[in-house]
Scaffold this motif. Sequence first.
Motif, PDB file in Angstrom:
ATOM      1  N   UNK A   1       8.904  11.842  14.527  1.00  0.00           N
ATOM      2  CA  UNK A   1       7.931  12.314  13.954  1.00  0.00           C
ATOM      3  C   UNK A   1       6.917  10.803  13.672  1.00  0.00           C
ATOM      4  N   UNK A   2       5.495  10.529  14.336  1.00  0.00           N
ATOM      5  CA  UNK A   2       5.300   9.866  14.748  1.00  0.00           C
ATOM      6  C   UNK A   2       4.739   9.155  12.972  1.00  0.00           C
ATOM      7  N   UNK A   3       4.177  10.360  12.228  1.00  0.00           N
ATOM      8  CA  UNK A   3       4.076  10.492  10.220  1.00  0.00           C
ATOM      9  C   UNK A   3       5.649   9.351   9.985  1.00  0.00           C
ATOM     10  N   UNK A   4       6.893   9.266  10.062  1.00  0.00           N
ATOM     11  CA  UNK A   4       7.293   9.225  10.034  1.00  0.00           C
ATOM     12  C   UNK A   4       7.802   7.667   9.627  1.00  0.00           C
ATOM     13  N   UNK A   5       7.322   7.554  10.812  1.00  0.00           N
ATOM     14  CA  UNK A   5       7.207   5.935  11.549  1.00  0.00           C
ATOM     15  C   UNK A   5       6.337   4.934  11.344  1.00  0.00           C
ATOM     16  N   UNK A   6       5.911   5.540  10.557  1.00  0.00           N
ATOM     17  CA  UNK A   6       4.118   4.350  10.589  1.00  0.00           C
ATOM     18  C   UNK A   6       4.372   3.757   9.609  1.00  0.00           C
ATOM     19  N   UNK A   7       5.122   3.665   8.735  1.00  0.00           N
ATOM     20  CA  UNK A   7       5.658   2.588   7.251  1.00  0.00           C
ATOM     21  C   UNK A   7       6.468   1.065   8.095  1.00  0.00           C
ATOM     22  N   UNK A   8       7.325   2.098   9.547  1.00  0.00           N
ATOM     23  CA  UNK A   8       7.926   0.748   9.381  1.00  0.00           C
ATOM     24  C   UNK A   8       8.280   0.011  11.009  1.00  0.00           C
ATOM     25  N   UNK A   9       7.894   1.299  11.887  1.00  0.00           N
ATOM     26  CA  UNK A   9       8.153   0.902  13.264  1.00  0.00           C
ATOM     27  C   UNK A   9       6.977   0.250  13.791  1.00  0.00           C
ATOM     28  N   UNK A  10       8.356  -1.456  14.394  1.00  0.00           N
ATOM     29  CA  UNK A  10       8.146  -2.003  15.526  1.00  0.00           C
ATOM     30  C   UNK A  10       8.103  -3.715  14.364  1.00  0.00           C
ATOM     31  N   UNK A  11       8.083  -3.391  12.786  1.00  0.00           N
ATOM     32  CA  UNK A  11       8.313  -4.589  11.769  1.00  0.00           C
ATOM     33  C   UNK A  11       8.892  -5.117  11.712  1.00  0.00           C
ATOM     34  N   UNK A  12       9.469  -6.132  12.023  1.00  0.00           N
ATOM     35  CA  UNK A  12      11.186  -6.703  11.030  1.00  0.00           C
ATOM     36  C   UNK A  12      10.871  -7.683   9.676  1.00  0.00           C
ATOM     37  N   UNK A  13      10.784  -6.582   8.725  1.00  0.00           N
ATOM     38  CA  UNK A  13      11.204  -7.562   7.198  1.00  0.00           C
ATOM     39  C   UNK A  13      11.590  -9.138   7.528  1.00  0.00           C
ATOM     40  N   UNK A  14      12.884  -9.436   8.399  1.00  0.00           N
ATOM     41  CA  UNK A  14      13.664 -10.469   8.260  1.00  0.00           C
ATOM     42  C   UNK A  14      12.342 -11.359   8.702  1.00  0.00           C
ATOM     43  N   UNK A  15      11.386 -11.254   9.653  1.00  0.00           N
ATOM     44  CA  UNK A  15      11.153 -12.426  10.313  1.00  0.00           C
ATOM     45  C   UNK A  15       9.969 -12.333   9.053  1.00  0.00           C
ATOM     46  N   UNK A  16       9.344 -12.325   8.111  1.00  0.00           N
ATOM     47  CA  UNK A  16       8.768 -12.332   7.225  1.00  0.00           C
ATOM     48  C   UNK A  16       9.079 -12.446   5.411  1.00  0.00           C
ATOM     49  N   UNK A  17       9.853 -13.388   5.345  1.00  0.00           N
ATOM     50  CA  UNK A  17      10.415 -13.555   3.875  1.00  0.00           C
ATOM     51  C   UNK A  17      11.216 -12.436   3.238  1.00  0.00           C
ATOM     52  N   UNK A  18      10.616 -11.149   4.089  1.00  0.00           N
ATOM     53  CA  UNK A  18      11.463 -10.065   3.855  1.00  0.00           C
ATOM     54  C   UNK A  18      10.145  -8.841   2.954  1.00  0.00           C
ATOM     55  N   UNK A  19       9.319  -9.618   3.215  1.00  0.00           N
ATOM     56  CA  UNK A  19       7.737  -8.692   2.784  1.00  0.00           C
ATOM     57  C   UNK A  19       8.296  -7.059   3.259  1.00  0.00           C
ATOM     58  N   UNK A  20       7.787  -5.986   2.844  1.00  0.00           N
ATOM     59  CA  UNK A  20       7.927  -4.814   2.643  1.00  0.00           C
ATOM     60  C   UNK A  20       6.743  -4.149   3.601  1.00  0.00           C
ATOM     61  N   UNK A  21       6.251  -4.849   3.645  1.00  0.00           N
ATOM     62  CA  UNK A  21       4.971  -4.805   4.751  1.00  0.00           C
ATOM     63  C   UNK A  21       4.505  -5.888   5.478  1.00  0.00           C
ATOM     64  N   UNK A  22       4.349  -5.481   6.498  1.00  0.00           N
ATOM     65  CA  UNK A  22       3.859  -6.316   7.461  1.00  0.00           C
ATOM     66  C   UNK A  22       1.759  -7.750   7.140  1.00  0.00           C
TER      67      UNK A  22
END
Length: 418
Positions: free
Chosen positions: A9-30
């Motif tokens: 469901x969308x609400x399960x993906x709102x924290x992670x979808x489309x973001x790759x932490x490895x491209x941003x020093x491992x930061x959990x948030x974009x």
Amino acid sequence: MDEKKNFMQPESLMMSYGYKPELSEGAIKCPIFQTSTFVFKTAEEGKAFFEVAYGLREKQESEELGLIYSRLNNPDLEILENRLTLWDGAEDCAVFESGMSAITTVLMEFLSPGDALLYSQPVYGGTSHFIEQILTRFGIHVIDFDSTDTAETILQRVEAAGLMDKVAMIYVETPANPTNALIDLKMCKSLADQFGTEERKTLVAVDNTYMGPLWQHPLRHGADLILYSATKYIGGHSDVIAGACLGSNELMARVKGMRTFLGNMAGPWTGWLLMRSLETLKARMNIQEFNAGKVAEFLQNHPKVEKVYYLGMIEDQEQKRIFDEQCEGNGAMVSFDINGGEKEAFQFLNNLKLMKLAVSLGSTESLAEHPASMTHAGVPPEDRVKYNISPNLVRLSIGVENEKDIIWDINQALEKVG
Ligand SMILES: *Cc1c(COP(=O)(O)O)cnc(C)c1O
């Protein structure tokens, strides 16, 4: 992009979808990509990015659109756009610096001189001004209709104007602000099919701001484009102005093309704020909807209240049929006629202690306002009568406070009236 999209469901993906932490020093948030331009690794890479961005060649299967310049793309906008598509099941999304910029960009991209625009009334004040005062300056014919019209009366009007083969778009706002009157989206789709020709399909665009991405999904009911003021439920905290448009890849490529040249995309900070808001979208909207139901029930039984306009209490059979067909929730907007006139409405508004007296809607805090003298002051008096925007009408946007406290506040303000 992410296989979880297919079953979660969308609400399960709102924290992670489309973001790759490895491209941003491992930061959990974009992070906030507060940058105007992006460095190419090589000149060949820059050339390849531009070829795709300017449509000089098709993107290859595995190729992602390279980052070039923040008017064209920026990670905070792209990730936000990808997340927004999940709620409405859209192929693509474009985010704008305001709801008005999303709306005006769509109208400008798909309408040309000589075309006709069929639009529902009442629409948002800014939209109505743009359609009636600005589009008409560019030779675009405009014809309105409202929730009391049938397909037959609309067709008669278009025919009488000699514009049957000119209607390029049907623009709809449903439920209408401030009385929750509903327009049948299926009827709009069938009208669009009648106006459309081989060479040109007539598009249906729906301003879905009043229902947010949770309670109505216009693409499932024949719409081609969805518009949002993301300032409302999507932002949800009364701290950011933004807009969004969603639809197929084909239509969104045109919308994004126009956005590139108008330069009215949202900035990275707005993108970041909206991503943060999306994490709690469903939780907020669920509480707001629950609270609104309690408020409507309380108002319905109050002796100083004449009439309540709330989607959970529709009396008209035809309106109820449309509601059952296209709405998936009752929303969090409750309007009511208070006994008396403007004086009594103002007494109520001036005595609220918890709810704030302000326009806007869909936010965490409850808001109250007087449509006839505020949001709908620009509507001609005779139209105000027609759309039930009377001097004794009060509009409430219900927030996430405890429902007992909201009702306590409304009750004590009603007691001070008269
Ligand atoms: C607020 C609103 C708009 C305009 O959005 P902005 O973000 O203020 O530009 C458009 N349509 C509806 C229904 C709205 O409520």
